[in-house]
Design a protein around this motif. Structure first.
Motif, mmCIF file in Angstrom:
data_model
loop_
_atom_site.group_PDB
_atom_site.id
_atom_site.type_symbol
_atom_site.label_atom_id
_atom_site.label_comp_id
_atom_site.label_asym_id
_atom_site.label_seq_id
_atom_site.Cartn_x
_atom_site.Cartn_y
_atom_site.Cartn_z
ATOM 1 N N ASP A 57 3.077 0.410 -12.590
ATOM 2 C CA ASP A 57 3.087 0.038 -11.177
ATOM 3 C C ASP A 57 4.434 -0.579 -10.853
ATOM 4 O O ASP A 57 4.880 -1.500 -11.539
ATOM 5 C CB ASP A 57 1.991 -0.989 -10.867
ATOM 6 N N HIS A 60 9.579 10.888 0.190
ATOM 7 C CA HIS A 60 8.499 9.921 -0.013
ATOM 8 C C HIS A 60 8.891 8.599 0.621
ATOM 9 O O HIS A 60 10.035 8.170 0.538
ATOM 10 C CB HIS A 60 8.216 9.740 -1.507
ATOM 11 N N LEU A 71 8.351 4.963 0.182
ATOM 12 C CA LEU A 71 7.825 4.059 -0.832
ATOM 13 C C LEU A 71 8.199 2.615 -0.518
ATOM 14 O O LEU A 71 8.715 1.893 -1.365
ATOM 15 C CB LEU A 71 8.338 4.469 -2.212
ATOM 16 N N LYS A 130 5.924 0.367 0.590
ATOM 17 C CA LYS A 130 4.768 -0.518 0.383
ATOM 18 C C LYS A 130 4.514 -0.646 -1.103
ATOM 19 O O LYS A 130 4.249 0.337 -1.792
ATOM 20 C CB LYS A 130 3.540 0.034 1.095
ATOM 21 N N LEU A 131 4.610 -1.856 -1.599
ATOM 22 C CA LEU A 131 4.407 -2.139 -3.011
ATOM 23 C C LEU A 131 3.065 -2.828 -3.210
ATOM 24 O O LEU A 131 2.611 -3.518 -2.315
ATOM 25 C CB LEU A 131 5.538 -3.034 -3.527
ATOM 26 N N PHE A 153 3.166 0.524 -5.961
ATOM 27 C CA PHE A 153 2.766 1.919 -6.062
ATOM 28 C C PHE A 153 2.877 2.301 -7.530
ATOM 29 O O PHE A 153 3.560 1.650 -8.309
ATOM 30 C CB PHE A 153 3.587 2.847 -5.155
ATOM 31 N N ASN A 154 2.162 3.362 -7.907
ATOM 32 C CA ASN A 154 2.113 3.777 -9.301
ATOM 33 C C ASN A 154 2.928 5.044 -9.491
ATOM 34 O O ASN A 154 2.846 5.967 -8.682
ATOM 35 C CB ASN A 154 0.659 4.021 -9.728
ATOM 36 N N LEU A 171 2.827 10.451 -8.451
ATOM 37 C CA LEU A 171 3.029 9.316 -7.571
ATOM 38 C C LEU A 171 1.652 8.917 -7.057
ATOM 39 O O LEU A 171 0.955 9.741 -6.440
ATOM 40 C CB LEU A 171 3.955 9.687 -6.410
ATOM 41 N N ASN A 172 1.238 7.692 -7.353
ATOM 42 C CA ASN A 172 -0.094 7.201 -6.982
ATOM 43 C C ASN A 172 -1.197 8.162 -7.415
ATOM 44 O O ASN A 172 -2.141 8.430 -6.685
ATOM 45 C CB ASN A 172 -0.170 6.920 -5.482
#
Length: 194
Positions: A45, A100, A102, A104-105, A107-108, A122-123
């Protein structure tokens, strides 16, 4: 740690805070695992970001900072997820997915290697894939290049393809109540002790 002198545990998370491109521009790396690992999945993550440019890598079959396969999160004008093959210090982008968002943290991100096939996620959703054939085995590694992030929940899971299952497991039928699971050394998901 192969390169980078500022790997830290901060707020229960792991990262390298130098914002460096590493020696010879090869990035800063921390490795975990065994040289005999061949087919497995690495996931992490991305928990905190401390700057907005550069790259983060989850590498599989890592030989050294000049030879590996990796899923790269490249942040520039738009976030990209890329599969990279680095051979003799030359990085080749073998598959990429752009656009993408990205911001918002957490994320996987994760990468799976099985035989000669790589898949980047990704997620939990596959976003890039490619075929490779240079390295048959090697440990996992985390890399950063010109980036400061902290990672959490770093895990490795063994992947067993149909051809590598034991004859017992190939012929065993599973019901919805009982699903097959395969792990490194049959001990469960392994959290890398960074």
């Amino acid at each position: 740690f192969i390169a980078g002198d500022q790997w830290v545990f901060l707020r229960g998370r792991f990262g390298e805070l130098s914002d460096s491109s590493g020696p010879d521009g090869d990035g800063v790396w921390a490795t975990g695992g065994e040289d005999w690992w061949s087919d497995y999945r690495v996931s992490a993550d991305v928990a905190e970001e401390m700057d907005g440019a550069g790259s983060v890598y989850l590498a599989v079959r890592f030989q050294n900072p000049k030879n590996y396969y990796a899923l790269e999160w490249l942040s520039s004008k738009g976030d990209s997820m890329r599969l990279v093959r680095c051979k003799d210090g030359i990085r080749y982008v073998i598959s990429k997915s752009d656009g993408h968002k990205l911001d918002k943290l957490p994320f996987n991100m994760s990468v799976t290697v099985s035989g000669d096939f790589l898949v980047g996620y990704l997620n939990g959703q596959p976003v890039v894939d490619a075929y490779v054939g240079d390295f048959e085995s090697g440990p996992m590694a985390i890399g950063e290049m010109g980036r400061k992030v902290l990672l959490d929940n770093i895990k490795v899971t063994r992947v067993v393809s149909e051809g590598k299952k034991s004859r017992f497991l190939r012929h065993l039928k599973f019901t919805s109540e009982m699903a097959p699971r395969y792990f490194l050394r049959d001990t469960g998901e392994m959290t890398i002790p960074f």
